[in-house]
Write an enzyme that holds these catalytic residues in place. Structure first.
Site, PDB file in Angstrom:
ATOM      1  N   ASP A  82     -11.981   7.351   3.670  1.00  0.00           N
ATOM      2  CA  ASP A  82     -10.799   7.057   4.483  1.00  0.00           C
ATOM      3  C   ASP A  82     -10.437   5.568   4.437  1.00  0.00           C
ATOM      4  OD1 ASP A  82      -8.669   7.598   6.088  1.00  0.00           O
ATOM      5  OD2 ASP A  82      -9.825   7.844   7.942  1.00  0.00           O
TER       6      ASP A  82
ATOM      7  N   GLU B 166      -9.347   4.014   2.004  1.00  0.00           N
ATOM      8  CA  GLU B 166      -8.813   4.185   0.648  1.00  0.00           C
ATOM      9  C   GLU B 166      -7.768   3.136   0.270  1.00  0.00           C
ATOM     10  OE1 GLU B 166      -7.563   5.676   3.267  1.00  0.00           O
ATOM     11  OE2 GLU B 166      -5.503   5.042   2.924  1.00  0.00           O
TER      12      GLU B 166
ATOM     13  N   ASP C 243      -2.249  10.134   4.015  1.00  0.00           N
ATOM     14  CA  ASP C 243      -3.664   9.796   4.118  1.00  0.00           C
ATOM     15  C   ASP C 243      -4.362  10.789   5.046  1.00  0.00           C
ATOM     16  OD1 ASP C 243      -6.152   8.653   4.282  1.00  0.00           O
ATOM     17  OD2 ASP C 243      -5.514   6.905   5.473  1.00  0.00           O
TER      18      ASP C 243
ATOM     19  N   ARG D 137      -7.584  -0.129   0.691  1.00  0.00           N
ATOM     20  CA  ARG D 137      -8.132  -1.323   0.034  1.00  0.00           C
ATOM     21  C   ARG D 137      -8.578  -1.004  -1.394  1.00  0.00           C
ATOM     22  NH1 ARG D 137     -12.649  -1.845   4.589  1.00  0.00           N
ATOM     23  NH2 ARG D 137     -10.991  -0.734   5.669  1.00  0.00           N
TER      24      ARG D 137
ATOM     25  N   LYS E 254      -9.822  13.011   8.400  1.00  0.00           N
ATOM     26  CA  LYS E 254      -9.441  12.583   9.751  1.00  0.00           C
ATOM     27  C   LYS E 254      -9.347  13.808  10.659  1.00  0.00           C
ATOM     28  CE  LYS E 254      -6.428   8.724   8.254  1.00  0.00           C
ATOM     29  NZ  LYS E 254      -7.094   7.553   8.818  1.00  0.00           N
TER      30      LYS E 254
ATOM     31  N   LYS F 203       0.861  -1.186   0.000  1.00  0.00           N
ATOM     32  CA  LYS F 203       0.000   0.000   0.000  1.00  0.00           C
ATOM     33  C   LYS F 203       0.895   1.232   0.000  1.00  0.00           C
ATOM     34  CE  LYS F 203      -3.196   2.627   2.998  1.00  0.00           C
ATOM     35  NZ  LYS F 203      -4.220   2.606   4.077  1.00  0.00           N
TER      36      LYS F 203
ATOM     37  N   ASP G   3       1.661   5.975   5.842  1.00  0.00           N
ATOM     38  CA  ASP G   3       0.693   5.119   5.153  1.00  0.00           C
ATOM     39  C   ASP G   3       1.255   4.529   3.847  1.00  0.00           C
ATOM     40  OD1 ASP G   3      -1.759   3.970   5.574  1.00  0.00           O
ATOM     41  OD2 ASP G   3      -2.889   5.491   4.481  1.00  0.00           O
TER      42      ASP G   3
END
Ligand code: BES
Ligand code: MG
Ligand code: ZN
Length: 486
Positions: free
Chosen positions: A333, A335, A256, A337, A263, A251, A274
Site C-alpha cells: 500500500d 505504492e 489504490d 513512492r 485497504k 503520482k 490517488d
C-alpha cells in the site's frame, strides 16, 4: 462564463450588483451614490459587518423595479490579500448560482492585475460542479452564472485568472472520474489528446517499453491490475532559448486498493483520487501551453492501478528501479513512492535544474497537518521557500516538514535492499519524502508536495466543492511564470 471589465453605473444597472467590502470600513458604500443610504440601512438590519467569508443579500424597490445587492466581506482592510478576494468571489458565485442569477455586476474597489486575477479565479472555481453522471440535473444546480462584469478590473488579470482556474477545473474533472472510467490506459490517452490539442510533445510508454527502460518499480506496482501501467512524458518548449528547464512530476494511481496489503472499505473509498498529482500535471501543462512562458517544462507521470491479484507485487519482493537502486517491499500500500522512484529517476535524466513532484502520498501527512494543508519537502531551502511564499498568494496551503533527521532516515534503510518502501508509522510523511529523495539526481533542486489531504475535500467550503480540488495547479504555474519575470 464570460468575465469582463466594465465600468457600469450602479443607478442604471437592473441586474444584481455585488459589492466587496472591508470589515467596519467607512468608505464601503460610496460607490453606490444615491443608493448608498438605503443599502447601508438594510445591511444594518442584517447585522452585516464585512467579516471574512460573510455574505448578505438585500433588495430594495426603485421606481417600481426590485434591485438586488450582494455584499461580501473581505475582512479587515490591512489583512485582506489575494486569497480574501478569491474566497469572496467564490462564495458570491456559489450564491448567485443558487439564486438563479445569470448576470452579475461587481464592484470590488480599486483593482490591480493580481486582484482582478484572484476574483476571476474565485468565480470560475466557485462555479465548478461535477454532475455529468446525474441523469436528472437537480433544480438548484441547473442554473449557471453566464456573465460577470467587474468594475475597474484589469483585463490581463482576468485573462490569467481564466486560464489558471480553467486548468484547475480541468484537473478537478479528471480527479473526480472514477476508476472504471480513468485507468492507466485512458489517463495516458487523455495526456495524448491534450498534447495534440495544445501543441505539446507527448510520448507514452506501454508496459513493454516500461520494462525495457528499467522501470521495474512502476511496472511492479501496476502488474496486479487487468489494465497495465503507462508512463507519460509531455514537453512544452518555448520559442527561442529556454531560460530554464524544469520537470513537474505527479503520482498517477488511477485507483489504490492497497494491493495485497488491501485497504479496508472506509480507507479504500475515495482512492480514485490517488491520481490527483498526475491530473495536476495535466492541468499545469494545459495552462503552460496557453501562457507560453520562457521555461521548458516537462510534465511526467507513471500511471498504474494498485490491485491485489495472482500477478500482483508482494510484500518481501525486491525490485530494481530505473536508477539502479533496489527496493524491498514492506507494504504494497506504500505504492506511490515506488512508482515515483522511476518517474523521478526518469525526470533526473532530462537535464532539468529543478523538479517539483505532487503526490497523494501518505495518510500520515494528513495526521500531521490536517486535511487542508499539503506537506512541502525540499533538498533546497531557497527553492522551497519561494514556493511557500507563492502559496500564501494562491491560497494553496503548504507547510514545510523537515528532511534532516538522520535517525528517521535509517528506517527506510533497514531491509535487505538499498531501500525499504515503508518507514513505519511515526513520521510517515517524512520517511516517504526521504525515500523519494533517493531518486532525485545529483545537483537537481527538488520540491515534493504531499497533497493527500487537500487534493480531495469531504465537504464544500469557500471556492471549493466536495470532491477534487485541483490543488497544486495554480502554485506550480505561478512559479513557472515567475521564473520569466525575474
Ligand atoms: N494513496 C495512499 C495515501 C492516501 C491516504 C492518500 C489517504 C489520500 C488519503 C498511499 O498509497 C498509502 O496507502 N499510503 C499508506 C502508506 C503506509 C502503508 C506506509 C498510508 O498512508 O497509510
Ligand atoms: Mg497506497
Ligand atoms: Zn496511494
Amino acid at each position: 462564463m464570460e468575465i469582463k471589465a466594465l465600468n457600469f453605473d450602479p443607478e442604471t444597472v437592473k441586474d444584481p450588483i455585488a459589492l466587496f467590502v472591508f470589515e467596519d470600513d467607512k468608505e464601503n458604500f460610496d460607490f453606490l451614490g444615491s443608493l448608498k443610504d438605503q443599502v447601508e440601512k438594510l445591511l444594518q438590519v442584517e447585522n452585516f459587518k464585512g467579516k471574512e467569508e460573510s455574505l448578505a443579500k438585500v433588495s430594495l424597490l426603485l421606481n417600481g423595479d426590485v434591485r438586488t445587492f450582494y455584499v461580501v466581506g473581505l475582512g479587515k482592510r490591512e489583512k485582506a490579500g489575494e486569497e480574501a478576494y478569491r474566497v469572496a468571489s467564490g462564495l458570491l458565485a456559489k450564491r448567485a448560482i443558487k439564486d438563479k442569477v445569470n448576470k452579475l455586476y461587481l464592484y470590488a474597489g480599486n483593482l490591480n492585475l493580481r486582484l482582478s486575477k484572484a476574483i476571476t479565479e474565485g468565480a470560475i472555481l466557485g462555479s465548478y460542479k461535477f454532475d455529468k453522471y446525474k441523469t436528472k440535473k437537480e433544480e438548484e444546480n441547473s442554473n449557471s452564472l453566464d456573465n460577470l462584469y467587474i468594475y475597474g478590473a484589469d483585463e490581463e488579470g482576468i485573462y490569467l485568472g481564466k486560464i489558471l482556474a480553467e486548468a484547475q477545473n480541468f484537473t478537478r474533472d479528471l480527479v473526480n472520474e472514477p476508476g472504471n472510467i480513468i485507468n492507466p490506459i485512458t489517463l495516458a490517452e487523455i495526456a495524448q489528446n491534450l498534447s495534440r490539442e495544445y501543441g505539446l510533445e507527448c510520448k507514452v510508454y506501454d508496459e513493454k517499453e516500461i520494462q525495457e527502460m528499467g522501470m521495474y518499480a512502476l511496472w511492479s506496482v501496476g502488474k496486479g491490475s487487468a489494465t497495465p501501467p503507462r508512463f507519460v512524458h509531455m514537453v512544452y518548449k518555448p520559442e527561442g532559448e529556454a531560460k530554464e528547464k524544469i520537470a513537474i512530476v505527479g503520482k498517477g494511481l488511477t485507483f489504490d486498493s492497497g494491493g495485497l496489503n488491501i485497504k479496508t472499505g472506509d480507507f479504500m473509498r475515495t482512492m480514485k483520487m490517488d491520481k490527483a498529482g498526475a491530473c495536476a500535471v495535466l492541468g499545469i501543462m494545459k495552462a503552460i501551453a496557453q501562457l507560453k512562458p520562457c521555461v521548458e517544462v516537462h510534465g511526467i507521470f507513471g500511471a498504474a492501478e494498485n490491485m491485489p491479484s495472482g500477478n500482483a507485487y508482494r510484500p518481501d519482493d525486491i525490485i530494481r528501479a530505473m536508477n539502479g537502486k533496489t527496493i524491498e517491499i514492506d507494504n504494497t500500500d506504500a505504492e506511490g513512492r515506488v512508482t515515483l522512484a522511476d518517474a523521478l529517476s526518469y525526470a533526473s535524466k532530462l537535464g532539468v535544474s529543478k523538479i517539483i513532484d505532487m503526490a497523494t502520498l501518505t495518510g500520515a501527512c494528513m495526521v500531521a497537518l490536517g486535511e487542508y494543508t499539503a506537506g512541502l519537502f525540499t533538498n533546497d531551502d531557497e527553492f522551497g521557500d519561494e514556493i511557500l511564499a507563492l502559496s500564501k498568494l494562491t491560497g494553496e496551503r503548504l507547510w514545510k516538514l523537515p528532511m534532516d533527521d538522520k535517525k528517521l532516515r535509517e528506517k527506510i534503510k533497514r531491509g535487505d535492499a538499498d531501500l525499504l518502501n515503508s518507514g513505519g508509522r511515526y513520521g510517515g510523511a517524512i520517511t516517504a519524502a526521504m525515500f523519494l529523495e533517493e531518486f532525485v539526481g545529483e545537483g537537481i533542486k527538488w520540491v515534493h508536495m504531499d497533497i493527500a489531504g487537500p487534493a480531495d475535500f469531504r465537504e464544500a467550503f469557500s471556492y471549493y466543492s466536495k470532491g477534487a480540488s485541483g490543488f497544486g495547479v495554480r502554485t506550480c504555474v505561478e512559479y513557472i511564470l515567475r521564473i520569466c519575470e525575474k
